[in-house]
Design a protein around this motif. Structure first.
Motif, mmCIF file in Angstrom:
data_model
loop_
_atom_site.group_PDB
_atom_site.id
_atom_site.type_symbol
_atom_site.label_atom_id
_atom_site.label_comp_id
_atom_site.label_asym_id
_atom_site.label_seq_id
_atom_site.Cartn_x
_atom_site.Cartn_y
_atom_site.Cartn_z
ATOM 1 N N UNK A 128 -9.413 2.487 -2.140
ATOM 2 C CA UNK A 128 -9.839 3.635 -2.934
ATOM 3 C C UNK A 128 -11.098 4.278 -2.346
ATOM 4 N N UNK A 129 -12.088 3.465 -2.016
ATOM 5 C CA UNK A 129 -13.337 4.001 -1.503
ATOM 6 C C UNK A 129 -13.134 4.722 -0.172
ATOM 7 N N UNK A 130 -12.458 4.063 0.771
ATOM 8 C CA UNK A 130 -12.339 4.668 2.105
ATOM 9 C C UNK A 130 -11.493 5.932 2.089
ATOM 10 N N UNK A 131 -10.412 5.924 1.353
ATOM 11 C CA UNK A 131 -9.557 7.106 1.318
ATOM 12 C C UNK A 131 -10.261 8.291 0.664
ATOM 13 N N UNK A 132 -10.927 8.034 -0.433
ATOM 14 C CA UNK A 132 -11.637 9.118 -1.120
ATOM 15 C C UNK A 132 -12.828 9.583 -0.288
ATOM 16 N N UNK A 133 -13.555 8.634 0.317
ATOM 17 C CA UNK A 133 -14.714 9.002 1.149
ATOM 18 C C UNK A 133 -14.302 9.845 2.345
ATOM 19 N N UNK A 134 -13.092 9.613 2.852
ATOM 20 C CA UNK A 134 -12.598 10.384 4.001
ATOM 21 C C UNK A 134 -11.901 11.673 3.577
ATOM 22 N N UNK A 135 -11.896 11.942 2.267
ATOM 23 C CA UNK A 135 -11.298 13.189 1.783
ATOM 24 C C UNK A 135 -9.787 13.189 1.805
ATOM 25 N N UNK A 136 -9.159 12.014 1.763
ATOM 26 C CA UNK A 136 -7.710 11.928 1.849
ATOM 27 C C UNK A 136 -7.041 11.768 0.486
ATOM 28 N N UNK A 137 -7.827 11.801 -0.565
ATOM 29 C CA UNK A 137 -7.259 11.677 -1.905
ATOM 30 C C UNK A 137 -7.214 10.235 -2.368
ATOM 31 N N UNK A 138 -6.729 10.061 -3.571
ATOM 32 C CA UNK A 138 -6.624 8.739 -4.180
ATOM 33 C C UNK A 138 -5.242 8.162 -3.880
ATOM 34 N N UNK A 157 -9.623 -6.324 4.235
ATOM 35 C CA UNK A 157 -9.548 -5.156 5.135
ATOM 36 C C UNK A 157 -8.156 -5.042 5.760
ATOM 37 N N UNK A 158 -7.547 -6.167 6.115
ATOM 38 C CA UNK A 158 -6.182 -6.128 6.654
ATOM 39 C C UNK A 158 -5.207 -5.559 5.619
ATOM 40 N N UNK A 159 -5.290 -6.050 4.393
ATOM 41 C CA UNK A 159 -4.382 -5.569 3.346
ATOM 42 C C UNK A 159 -4.639 -4.095 3.046
ATOM 43 N N UNK A 160 -5.904 -3.712 2.982
ATOM 44 C CA UNK A 160 -6.241 -2.310 2.732
ATOM 45 C C UNK A 160 -5.729 -1.420 3.861
ATOM 46 N N UNK A 161 -5.878 -1.877 5.092
ATOM 47 C CA UNK A 161 -5.418 -1.091 6.247
ATOM 48 C C UNK A 161 -3.918 -0.862 6.194
ATOM 49 N N UNK A 162 -3.160 -1.909 5.896
ATOM 50 C CA UNK A 162 -1.706 -1.750 5.803
ATOM 51 C C UNK A 162 -1.315 -0.720 4.767
ATOM 52 N N UNK A 163 -1.965 -0.769 3.623
ATOM 53 C CA UNK A 163 -1.660 0.171 2.553
ATOM 54 C C UNK A 163 -2.087 1.596 2.924
ATOM 55 N N UNK A 164 -3.250 1.717 3.541
ATOM 56 C CA UNK A 164 -3.718 3.048 3.953
ATOM 57 C C UNK A 164 -2.831 3.644 5.046
ATOM 58 N N UNK A 165 -2.393 2.811 5.993
ATOM 59 C CA UNK A 165 -1.476 3.305 7.025
ATOM 60 C C UNK A 165 -0.170 3.770 6.388
#
Length: 186
Positions: A8-18, A75-83
């Motif tokens: 949530x933090x990284x996606x929103x901070x990068x302006x990519x939405x929730x 971070x691994x789990x978050x990365x997979x979901x963000x990708x």
């Protein structure tokens, strides 16, 4: 929960939405945190637990190495979901489908992470499958309820999920499996 915070933090901070909605976050917390946590609490103790020196009462509960390992796994789990979320955004403008992809990836990786979290488990490649049958029950119930969140129109509406195409579903599950594989190989 750290992986959800990172997503949530990284996606929103990068302006990519929730990438996840509130219902999805609640569902993840209830089913991929609570059930495996209960099963892991019933894990039998390691065989050598009585041969170990007692923990120093002045030391923190989690060592610095344990904290780093926790952050790395999250971070691994978050990365997979963000990708998965970004892959979906590149193929569809339907934000419901994009969030569904992120949801499926994260829940898949968290359910698989239960295997690595067993007290007696040092990775599938090194020690085989955990002996605690309750872990598999929790994983099955978690996977089944996630499946309901994908297959059942009522649960899809409750969670705000969309009906993914088979290729999109395979990709989302694959992005959920990838963190587990990477963690096992490292």
């Amino acid at each position: 929960n750290m992986s959800e915070i990172m997503i949530m933090f990284s996606s929103i901070a990068l302006g990519r939405g929730s990438p996840l909605n509130a219902a999805q976050l609640l569902w993840i917390n209830l089913l991929t945190d609570v059930l495996p946590g209960l099963a892991l609490a019933l894990d039998p103790p390691a065989k050598d637990v009585m041969q170990r020196m007692p923990a120093d009462p002045d030391e923190p509960l989690l060592s610095n190495a344990a904290k780093l390992n926790l952050l790395f796994d999250a971070a691994l789990m978050a990365s997979g979901s963000l990708f998965s979320y970004e892959r979906s955004k590149g193929r569809s403008s339907d934000e419901i489908l994009n969030k569904t992809s992120a949801f499926i990836s994260l829940t898949t990786s968290q359910i698989l992470h239960t295997l690595s979290a067993s007290a007696n488990h040092k990775g599938l490649l090194r020690s085989g499958l955990p002996r605690n049958a309750k872990i598999y029950g929790a994983m099955g119930i978690g996977a089944g309820t996630i499946g309901l969140g994908i297959a059942s129109p009522w649960f899809r509406q409750l969670l705000g999920n969309g009906a993914l195409s088979l290729p999109a579903l395979r990709a989302a599950v694959g992005y959920g499996i990838l963190p587990f594989v990477v963690a096992e190989l490292l």
